[in-house]
Design a protein around this motif. Structure first.
Motif, PDB file in Angstrom:
ATOM      1  N   SER A   1       0.809  -1.222   0.000  1.00 35.30           N
ATOM      2  CA  SER A   1       0.000   0.000   0.000  1.00 35.30           C
ATOM      3  C   SER A   1       0.841   1.271   0.000  1.00 35.30           C
ATOM      4  N   SER A   2       2.134   1.146   0.279  1.00 34.77           N
ATOM      5  CA  SER A   2       3.007   2.313   0.340  1.00 34.77           C
ATOM      6  C   SER A   2       4.441   1.884   0.098  1.00 34.77           C
ATOM      7  N   VAL A   3       5.269   2.830  -0.332  1.00 35.13           N
ATOM      8  CA  VAL A   3       6.677   2.513  -0.534  1.00 35.13           C
ATOM      9  C   VAL A   3       7.339   2.103   0.777  1.00 35.13           C
ATOM     10  N   THR A   4       6.814   2.579   1.902  1.00 36.78           N
ATOM     11  CA  THR A   4       7.403   2.206   3.186  1.00 36.78           C
ATOM     12  C   THR A   4       7.184   0.725   3.499  1.00 36.78           C
ATOM     13  N   ASP A   5       6.175   0.111   2.873  1.00 30.35           N
ATOM     14  CA  ASP A   5       5.949  -1.315   3.079  1.00 30.35           C
ATOM     15  C   ASP A   5       7.016  -2.177   2.407  1.00 30.35           C
ATOM     16  N   LEU A   6       7.824  -1.545   1.564  1.00 31.90           N
ATOM     17  CA  LEU A   6       8.902  -2.260   0.892  1.00 31.90           C
ATOM     18  C   LEU A   6      10.180  -2.276   1.723  1.00 31.90           C
ATOM     19  N   ILE A   7      10.165  -1.564   2.835  1.00 35.07           N
ATOM     20  CA  ILE A   7      11.365  -1.488   3.680  1.00 35.07           C
ATOM     21  C   ILE A   7      11.465  -2.729   4.556  1.00 35.07           C
ATOM     22  N   GLY A   8      12.644  -3.335   4.549  1.00 39.35           N
ATOM     23  CA  GLY A   8      12.862  -4.532   5.352  1.00 39.35           C
ATOM     24  C   GLY A   8      12.537  -5.811   4.609  1.00 39.35           C
ATOM     25  N   ASN A   9      12.663  -6.938   5.317  1.00 41.63           N
ATOM     26  CA  ASN A   9      12.427  -8.264   4.734  1.00 41.63           C
ATOM     27  C   ASN A   9      13.261  -8.476   3.472  1.00 41.63           C
ATOM     28  N   THR A  10      14.486  -7.991   3.509  1.00 37.88           N
ATOM     29  CA  THR A  10      15.404  -8.161   2.389  1.00 37.88           C
ATOM     30  C   THR A  10      15.960  -9.586   2.392  1.00 37.88           C
ATOM     31  N   PRO A  11      16.285 -10.114   1.225  1.00 34.29           N
ATOM     32  CA  PRO A  11      16.791 -11.493   1.168  1.00 34.29           C
ATOM     33  C   PRO A  11      18.243 -11.599   1.607  1.00 34.29           C
ATOM     34  N   LEU A  12      18.657 -12.805   1.894  1.00 35.54           N
ATOM     35  CA  LEU A  12      20.073 -13.105   2.079  1.00 35.54           C
ATOM     36  C   LEU A  12      20.638 -13.592   0.750  1.00 35.54           C
ATOM     37  N   ILE A  13      21.859 -13.194   0.453  1.00 37.85           N
ATOM     38  CA  ILE A  13      22.521 -13.620  -0.771  1.00 37.85           C
ATOM     39  C   ILE A  13      23.816 -14.331  -0.407  1.00 37.85           C
ATOM     40  N   ARG A  14      23.973 -15.536  -0.914  1.00 35.08           N
ATOM     41  CA  ARG A  14      25.227 -16.263  -0.685  1.00 35.08           C
ATOM     42  C   ARG A  14      26.341 -15.587  -1.472  1.00 35.08           C
TER      43      ARG A  14
ATOM     44  N   ALA B   1      20.839  -8.345   1.833  1.00 36.59           N
ATOM     45  CA  ALA B   1      20.778  -7.476   0.647  1.00 36.59           C
ATOM     46  C   ALA B   1      20.002  -6.193   0.929  1.00 36.59           C
ATOM     47  N   GLU B   2      20.594  -5.338   1.769  1.00 34.25           N
ATOM     48  CA  GLU B   2      19.917  -4.106   2.163  1.00 34.25           C
ATOM     49  C   GLU B   2      19.816  -3.090   1.036  1.00 34.25           C
ATOM     50  N   PHE B   3      20.583  -3.292  -0.039  1.00 30.69           N
ATOM     51  CA  PHE B   3      20.457  -2.407  -1.202  1.00 30.69           C
ATOM     52  C   PHE B   3      19.113  -2.578  -1.895  1.00 30.69           C
ATOM     53  N   MET B   4      18.348  -3.593  -1.505  1.00 33.44           N
ATOM     54  CA  MET B   4      17.028  -3.815  -2.091  1.00 33.44           C
ATOM     55  C   MET B   4      15.928  -3.032  -1.378  1.00 33.44           C
ATOM     56  N   ASN B   5      16.280  -2.325  -0.314  1.00 27.35           N
ATOM     57  CA  ASN B   5      15.332  -1.368   0.263  1.00 27.35           C
ATOM     58  C   ASN B   5      15.100  -0.244  -0.739  1.00 27.35           C
ATOM     59  N   PRO B   6      13.933   0.412  -0.717  1.00 29.59           N
ATOM     60  CA  PRO B   6      13.635   1.420  -1.745  1.00 29.59           C
ATOM     61  C   PRO B   6      14.613   2.583  -1.771  1.00 29.59           C
ATOM     62  N   GLY B   7      15.207   2.930  -0.618  1.00 26.32           N
ATOM     63  CA  GLY B   7      16.188   4.000  -0.581  1.00 26.32           C
ATOM     64  C   GLY B   7      17.600   3.522  -0.833  1.00 26.32           C
ATOM     65  N   GLY B   8      17.760   2.224  -1.036  1.00 27.68           N
ATOM     66  CA  GLY B   8      19.049   1.675  -1.410  1.00 27.68           C
ATOM     67  C   GLY B   8      19.980   1.301  -0.282  1.00 27.68           C
TER      68      GLY B   8
ATOM     69  N   ARG C   1      33.570  -8.325  -9.743  1.00 34.28           N
ATOM     70  CA  ARG C   1      34.142  -9.169 -10.797  1.00 34.28           C
ATOM     71  C   ARG C   1      33.745 -10.637 -10.644  1.00 34.28           C
ATOM     72  N   GLU C   2      33.757 -11.139  -9.415  1.00 32.24           N
ATOM     73  CA  GLU C   2      33.535 -12.564  -9.183  1.00 32.24           C
ATOM     74  C   GLU C   2      32.083 -12.929  -8.886  1.00 32.24           C
ATOM     75  N   ASP C   3      31.327 -11.990  -8.301  1.00 32.27           N
ATOM     76  CA  ASP C   3      29.962 -12.306  -7.878  1.00 32.27           C
ATOM     77  C   ASP C   3      28.909 -11.408  -8.522  1.00 32.27           C
ATOM     78  N   GLY C   4      29.344 -10.390  -9.282  1.00 29.53           N
ATOM     79  CA  GLY C   4      28.377  -9.469  -9.867  1.00 29.53           C
ATOM     80  C   GLY C   4      27.709  -8.577  -8.842  1.00 29.53           C
ATOM     81  N   LEU C   5      28.341  -8.417  -7.683  1.00 23.12           N
ATOM     82  CA  LEU C   5      27.791  -7.592  -6.611  1.00 23.12           C
ATOM     83  C   LEU C   5      28.529  -6.256  -6.584  1.00 23.12           C
ATOM     84  N   PHE C   6      27.810  -5.191  -6.909  1.00 27.07           N
ATOM     85  CA  PHE C   6      28.397  -3.851  -6.926  1.00 27.07           C
ATOM     86  C   PHE C   6      28.051  -3.184  -5.599  1.00 27.07           C
ATOM     87  N   VAL C   7      29.016  -3.125  -4.687  1.00 29.57           N
ATOM     88  CA  VAL C   7      28.755  -2.622  -3.341  1.00 29.57           C
ATOM     89  C   VAL C   7      29.643  -1.422  -3.039  1.00 29.57           C
ATOM     90  N   GLY C   8      29.242  -0.666  -2.026  1.00 32.58           N
ATOM     91  CA  GLY C   8      29.999   0.496  -1.598  1.00 32.58           C
ATOM     92  C   GLY C   8      31.100   0.135  -0.617  1.00 32.58           C
TER      93      GLY C   8
END
Length: 313
Positions: A20-33, A49-56, A292-299
């Motif tokens: 119902s709102s963009v705030t409902d997308l916050i949290g419940n992020t998946p785990l990535i091996r 995978a906290e980068f999957m929160n709407p604010g990144g 390069r190895e996992d395709g994960l672009f992180v800060g």
């Protein structure tokens, strides 16, 4: 992103459903091996995978908890303005959450922070004030400026992410997610700390359910938290006589590392079992390795967390 060492693959998440709102997308992020690190160490290493929160970033959780609690308590009224001093992602998250909940946002940040952050804040509708970086003890530190402006503005609320325990409480839920996603099979949790809310909240939940889980802090150059955990003192070699720098944080990492104790960190300090120090070179090398190895672009902070996971493994 915090990193976990576990014995089993996490359970599959439930199906997506309309929100119902963009705030409902916050949290419940998946785990990535993290396949490359897991295969190299023989440990099962997962990143949240906290980068999957709407604010990144993971700061969406903190922003939502702070604003919701402030609205519920009356400290922040409908349409009021949230003030924060931040050089990290919290400003972006507060800008998103306040827009979604009908409030306004004013962010004070040091002028050496990435210009892209200021541009993103403005894109969300926040007002942005850039100031010169000074010590937290200086009245014109960006956090202190934000506090004063909140106090002098009608309808203003200072979110105070470093000392507001809503930060810590937000991450009790993060810890619960990790516990559920792994089926309770977690051997270790690794994270850096800035405000301290992430490592304190997640550790508190995990250790309330798993007495054997170990918690590791990874600390960047210039920060005092490593010495606090290892020796019980807030001291770094750059603070020795004749070596004190105007800005002791001679590091590329943003949003992690600190030279003072916060209320949020103190909530979970006793739960940290071990600490490591990471270097900028290690963080840069790790960031390049992951993309390069996992395709994960992180800060830089997520890369440093991976450095910590490797040391813990």
């Amino acid at each position: 992103v915090g990193f976990l060492l576990g014995r089993a693959r996490p359970a599959a998440s439930s199906k997506d459903e309309a929100r119902s709102s963009v705030t409902d997308l916050i949290g419940n992020t998946p785990l990535i091996r993290i396949n490359s690190l897991s295969d190299a160490t023989g440990c099962e290493i997962y990143g949240k995978a906290e980068f999957m929160n709407p604010g990144g970033s993971i700061k969406d959780r903190v922003a939502l908890q702070i604003v919701r609690e402030a609205l519920a308590s009356g400290d922040l009224g409908p349409g009021g303005t949230v003030f924060e001093g931040t050089a990290g992602s919290t400003g972006v998250s507060l800008s998103l959450v306040t827009a979604a909940l009908g409030c306004k946002c004013h962010v004070v940040l040091p002028d050496d922070a990435a210009i892209e952050k200021a541009e993103l804040l403005q894109a969300y509708g926040a007002s942005v004030e850039r100031v010169r970086p000074v010590s937290i003890s200086h009245r014109d530190h960006f956090v202190n400026i934000a506090r004063r402006k909140a106090e002098s503005t009608e309808g203003g609320f200072f979110s105070n992410q470093f000392e507001n325990l809503a930060n810590f409480r937000a991450h009790l839920k993060t810890g619960e997610e990790i516990y559920t996603q792994t089926g309770g099979r977690v051997d270790a949790f690794v994270a850096a700390a800035g405000t301290g809310g992430t490592i304190a909240g997640i550790s508190s939940y995990l250790k309330s359910r798993l007495s054997s889980v170990r918690v590791f802090l990874i600390d960047p150059p210039g920060s005092s938290l490593y010495n606090r955990v290892k020796r019980g003192v807030m001291y770094t070699k750059v603070e020795a006589e004749g070596k004190r720098l105007k800005n002791p944080f001679d590091t590329i990492t943003e949003g992690i590392g600190i030279n003072r104790l916060t209320r949020n960190f103190t909530e979970g300090e006793h739960l940290i079992d071990e600490a490591f120090q990471g270097t900028d070179a290690e963080a840069v090398e790790m960031a390049r390795w992951l993309v390069r190895e996992d395709g994960l672009f992180v800060g830089s902070s997520s890369a440093m967390n991976c450095v910590g996971a490797l040391k813990a493994a």
